[in-house]
Design a protein around this motif. Structure first.
Motif, short mmCIF file in Angstrom:
data_model
loop_
_atom_site.label_atom_id
_atom_site.label_comp_id
_atom_site.label_asym_id
_atom_site.label_seq_id
_atom_site.Cartn_x
_atom_site.Cartn_y
_atom_site.Cartn_z
N SER A 1 14.84 -38.95 36.19
CA SER A 1 14.94 -40.38 35.46
C SER A 1 13.46 -40.94 35.33
O SER A 1 13.14 -41.58 34.23
N TRP A 2 12.77 -40.86 36.52
CA TRP A 2 11.28 -41.40 36.46
C TRP A 2 10.53 -40.53 35.31
O TRP A 2 9.90 -41.41 34.48
N ASP B 1 18.63 -49.43 16.98
CA ASP B 1 17.79 -50.31 17.57
C ASP B 1 17.60 -50.12 19.04
O ASP B 1 16.75 -50.65 19.59
N GLU B 2 18.63 -49.30 19.59
CA GLU B 2 18.47 -48.85 20.91
C GLU B 2 18.71 -47.20 21.12
O GLU B 2 19.84 -46.88 20.43
N ILE B 3 18.17 -46.44 21.68
CA ILE B 3 18.46 -45.31 22.02
C ILE B 3 18.65 -44.95 23.63
O ILE B 3 17.59 -44.96 24.01
N LEU B 4 19.76 -44.49 24.19
CA LEU B 4 19.85 -44.39 25.68
C LEU B 4 19.70 -42.79 25.70
O LEU B 4 20.48 -42.27 25.35
N VAL C 1 16.59 -45.58 29.56
CA VAL C 1 17.05 -44.25 30.62
C VAL C 1 18.05 -44.84 31.59
O VAL C 1 17.78 -45.80 32.11
N ALA C 2 19.10 -44.03 31.69
CA ALA C 2 20.05 -44.39 32.66
C ALA C 2 20.88 -42.99 33.02
O ALA C 2 20.96 -42.15 32.31
N MET C 3 21.36 -43.19 34.31
CA MET C 3 22.12 -41.95 34.80
C MET C 3 23.45 -42.38 34.85
O MET C 3 23.94 -43.43 35.17
#
Length: 87
Positions: free
Chosen positions: A50-51, A28-31, A65-67
């Motif tokens: 990240s950008w 459903d979501e992939i980070l 996307v997250a750090m």
């Protein structure tokens, strides 16, 4: 179900993009979790990386996307991720 795909992604490659887009069919979501490793010398800054990732997945609403810094398992527990995607 939510999954996490951790890595440095420095630089992001077509293979990274393909892995996330294929995983989107199953989750459903992939980070895409950009991990911070103070011992590694990076080509791009974390913000640039990240950008680039965010632009790469602009057309995929399931990709986020997250750090983060620290232990992957702790991050997963805190944000309720149940699966790890690896290449």
């Amino acid at each position: 179900m939510k999954a996490i795909y951790p890595g440095s992604f420095d630089p992001v490659t077509n293979e990274h993009i393909e892995i996330v887009n294929r995983a989107s069919d199953f989750f459903d979501e992939i980070l895409v979790a950009v991990m911070v490793n103070s011992k590694k010398k990076y080509l791009f800054s974390l913000e640039e990386c990240s950008w680039l990732l965010k632009m790469s997945f602009k057309g995929n609403p399931k990709a986020k996307v997250a750090m983060f810094e620290g232990l992957l398992v702790e991050y997963m527990k805190e944000h309720e991720y149940k699966a790890i995607k690896r290449g």
